[in-house]
Scaffold this active site. Structure first.
Site, PDB file in Angstrom:
ATOM      1  CB  VAL A   1      71.182  28.879  79.373  1.00 26.84           C
ATOM      2  CG1 VAL A   1      70.968  29.500  77.992  1.00 26.84           C
ATOM      3  CG2 VAL A   1      72.587  29.164  79.853  1.00 26.84           C
TER       4      VAL A   1
ATOM      5  N   PRO B   1      87.270  22.871  70.168  1.00 30.60           N
ATOM      6  CG  PRO B   1      87.895  20.921  69.028  1.00 30.60           C
ATOM      7  CD  PRO B   1      88.318  21.824  70.142  1.00 30.60           C
TER       8      PRO B   1
ATOM      9  CG  ASP C   1      88.341  27.119  77.435  1.00 23.92           C
ATOM     10  OD1 ASP C   1      89.152  26.200  77.211  1.00 23.92           O
ATOM     11  OD2 ASP C   1      87.246  26.935  77.982  1.00 23.92           O
TER      12      ASP C   1
ATOM     13  CG  LEU D   1      67.611  26.842  75.901  1.00 19.57           C
ATOM     14  CD1 LEU D   1      68.441  27.886  75.186  1.00 19.57           C
ATOM     15  CD2 LEU D   1      67.056  25.837  74.911  1.00 19.57           C
TER      16      LEU D   1
ATOM     17  CG  ASP E   1      82.975  29.661  77.382  1.00 16.23           C
ATOM     18  OD1 ASP E   1      83.064  30.628  78.164  1.00 16.23           O
ATOM     19  OD2 ASP E   1      83.044  28.478  77.755  1.00 16.23           O
TER      20      ASP E   1
END
Length: 719
Positions: free
Chosen positions: A29, A146, A143, A21, A160
């Protein structure tokens, strides 16, 4: 997605890899699928970094951090392991996360425009509840922005946790490094001061301002100018409607003490029913649905041949498909115009590069979870705290709730203890101690409530924070079975099943139990996806429609034989219910259709199963066994050092790589105890005994296992 290349693994643990990915500074990933065909995102630390103990520790800590957060508002960690034979033979760590197919918030606003007021409130209420869960685990995300918010058909999810850390962690150690995403980190984080939960509230306000207007609250020509505005300037909120500005502006206060708490925000922003239509209907919802269909298609691609370039065209999604912003746990893929840009969780955004250790020089999670090499096989580690005299001897298993663990005390009240220190935080009004505890649910105002039964049959709702009474309703409650987001399910004093709606605070339905239940022997249950699965003391199981109380399927005999029957706790995972008894069985949750079954070797049958990722753990006679959730195939069995048969009513407790279960309670006081097994190797890690008689009850959460033995409560670490 790119095809697998030279040097890429074909399999990681139970996951078959489909393609690449993306990649970044910390690792790669991959898209993978489990044995049942479910998609997952697998993040692997780069080989050249895996030998660095600080980076490897930080990588694994990301998984531990995300796992510690209770609630559905974060991307779920499915597995985290170290693959044998990695760099310098020390192994190469990887993390498997839920594959979230949906646009990030910034992508959605860019493509479909800002949210309306109702949509912003729905978004804000959901994010505030997620921050409650993050902070309750003792963490600060640090963190929130958006790109780290994914919109799914079930609502927004936060991803994340690469730089999340406990509240005491410092922000900045290297001069000149940018500690946060400019415009979303608060002044104290920009200046390198200590940050607490209020830092996430500042970012929350900046996120809502962007969602409502499509513009950042703090802007500038370059990073330094933006950070100057955060510290010294005023946010640009001119485009916000007045009612929303009243909520957003306090979040952006320079002084952390002046910002509201997530609890206050969740209550104040509670939207009207149907406000979540912003991600359930309309163009955005259609886009989300298309991405979710594409995720299923990708996971169903054929397995690679030995030549990784073969069938590359089949693996590579068409540019005409709606793949923009596919999100894989902590990895965000943006495909448009034939180009791809990647943001990977765990990048060294704060410039530390030292494993993000706390003030005491050790990793923040060292006090909660043991590393693979930190425990001595056969020797139990010291408790994190306890044993403390905490409970009535008839108390049900402990109930972890956010940063608390709740037990029924000897005074007929619920007692809540701090999971970090073992200190008592509150005690409730009088309750029926042996009536059972169920996972807390949110009420109609978005606040979380804990439920118990009183001696006179009332259903009592209490504040999770302080245990104070919120409301009570007469329900003839004798025992609590389960709860979901809309109702509490219980057994009445007449032995009937009843559902009490937590919004109307009235009984939704009361029906005769389709399996044998009574006020003093209520059986066990689990709830999910519109079904209440009940197991009676006659060994029969049935699925109840949670809306009407009608029996949707069953009863079927999957439990223990009639003589000496024990009600076994069902395990619900996705669209499947797993049952112990004469067979370890998987049934469809909706219709009760048999998917697979494996007979027990022991005459006593299988105990109650526990689900962890793609594995089932259950006791068969004197053996603890790990089985595939997909087909029930055996992975390992542990029994050489276990004497006698094991209690079967409750499931093993699973946390991290540790499976805890109770030894035979009929043995003499010196041998009674519990066993911790290392789930990776299928071997005993250590036994634990307090040298006294009494029942054992286990519960797991937050990288701890809570052991209730007789009247004492102990918190133990896990692997």
């Amino acid at each position: 997605m790119k095809p697998l290349g030279t040097g890429d693994p074909l399999r990681l643990g139970p996951y078959r890899l489909i393609g690449v990915l993306g990649s970044g500074g910390m690792g790669k990933v991959y898209l993978g699928r489990d044995g049942s065909g479910g998609p997952a995102a697998l993040k692997v630390l780069r080989s050249e970094l895996a030998h660095d103990p600080n980076l490897a520790q930080r990588f694994v800590r990301e998984a531990l951090t995300a796992r510690a957060v209770r609630g559905t508002g974060v991307a779920r960690v499915l597995d985290a392991r170290t693959e044998p034979g990695g760099p310098h033979a020390g192994g190469q760590p990887w993390i498997a996360t839920e594959f979230l197919a949906g646009p990030t918030l910034d992508d959605a606003v860019a493509r479909f425009g800002p949210f309306d007021a109702a949509g912003v409130r729905a978004l804000g209420a959901a994010l505030a509840r997620t921050l409650q869960d993050v902070h309750a685990a003792g963490l600060v995300h640090r963190d929130l922005k958006p790109p780290n918010i994914v919109l799914t058909s079930a609502g927004p999810r936060v991803i994340d946790f690469g730089i999340a850390r406990p509240e005491h962690g410092l922000t900045l150690t290297t001069t000149g490094q940018v500690p946060v995403t400019p415009g979303y980190g608060p002044p104290e984080q920009v200046l390198g001061w200590r940050v607490g939960p209020a830092a996430d509230v500042f970012a929350f306000g900046a996120v809502l301002a962007y969602a409502a207007t499509g513009q950042r609250a703090f802007t500038g020509d370059h990073v330094a100018a933006v950070q100057y505005e955060v510290v010294h300037g005023e946010p640009r909120l001119e485009g916000l409607p007045p009612d929303l500005r009243a909520f957003v502006a306090p979040c952006l206060a320079k002084d952390p003490a002046e910002r509201p708490t997530p609890v206050q925000l969740a209550t104040a922003l509670a939207p009207q029913p149907g406000a979540e239509r912003v991600w359930t209907t309309g163009p955005l919802a259609e886009d989300i649905a298309a991405r979710e269909r594409e995720a299923v298609r990708l996971a169903a691609l054929p397995e690679r041949e030995s030549d990784p370039s073969r069938d590359a065209a089949a693996a590579r999604p068409s540019r005409r498909r709606l793949l923009t912003g596919l999100v894989a746990g902590g990895a965000v893929l943006a495909v448009g115009g034939g180009t791809a840009a990647w943001l990977l969780a765990g990048e060294d955004t704060d410039g530390k590069g030292d494993g993000d250790r706390g003030d005491d020089g050790r990793a923040p999670w060292d006090a909660k979870a043991l590393s693979a090499s930190a425990y001595e096989q056969g020797s139990a580690p010291d408790p994190l705290w306890g044993p403390v005299e905490a409970a009535d001897e008839n108390s049900p298993a402990p109930l972890p709730v956010r940063d608390l663990v709740v037990v029924a005390g000897p005074d007929g009240r619920l007692h809540a203890y701090d999971v970090r220190t073992g200190r008592r935080r509150w005690k409730s009004p009088a309750v029926k101690a042996d009536a059972g505890l169920v996972a807390p649910v949110r009420d109609r105002n978005g606040a979380e409530a804990l439920f118990a039964a009183t001696g006179d049959g009332q259903l009592l709702a209490m504040n999770v924070k302080d245990g104070k009474r919120r409301w009570a309703v007469s329900a003839r409650a004798a025992a609590l079975l389960a709860a979901d987001s809309t109702a509490v399910y219980l057994v009445t004093s007449d032995g009937e099943l009843s559902a009490v709606d937590t919004s109307s605070r009235k009984p939704r339905w009361t029906v005769p139990a389709p399996v044998r239940m009574s006020a003093d022997r209520p059986g066990r249950a689990a709830v999910g996806s519109g079904r209440l699965v009940v197991c009676g003391t006659d060994g029969r199981v049935a699925g109840i429609d949670t809306r009407t109380g009608d029996t949707a399927w069953g009863p079927v005999r999957r439990g223990a034989p009639e003589k000496g029957a024990v009600a076994l706790a069902p395990a619900v995972h996705g669209g499947t219910v797993y049952l112990g008894g004469r067979e370890l069985t998987a049934l469809t949750l909706a219709g009760g259709k048999r998917k697979w079954g494996h007979r027990a070797d022991a005459e006593t049958g299988w105990g109650a199963p526990a689900v962890a990722g793609n594995v089932l753990y259950a006791v068969d006679g004197a053996f603890l066994k790990a089985r595939s959730r997909t087909d029930g195939g055996e992975k390992w069995a542990l029994g050489q050092s276990i004497s006698g048969e094991l209690p079967r009513g409750a499931a093993p407790a699973v946390q991290g790589h540790t499976v805890w279960f109770a030894k035979d309670a009929e043995k003499d006081a010196g041998t009674q105890g519990v066993v911790a097994a290392d789930a990776r190797a299928g071997q005993e890690a250590w036994p634990y005994s307090q040298g006294t008689g009494g029942d054992w009850h286990l519960a797991a959460a937050g990288n701890r296992v809570f052991v209730l033995h007789g009247s004492t409560l102990t918190a133990m670490p896990v692997i």
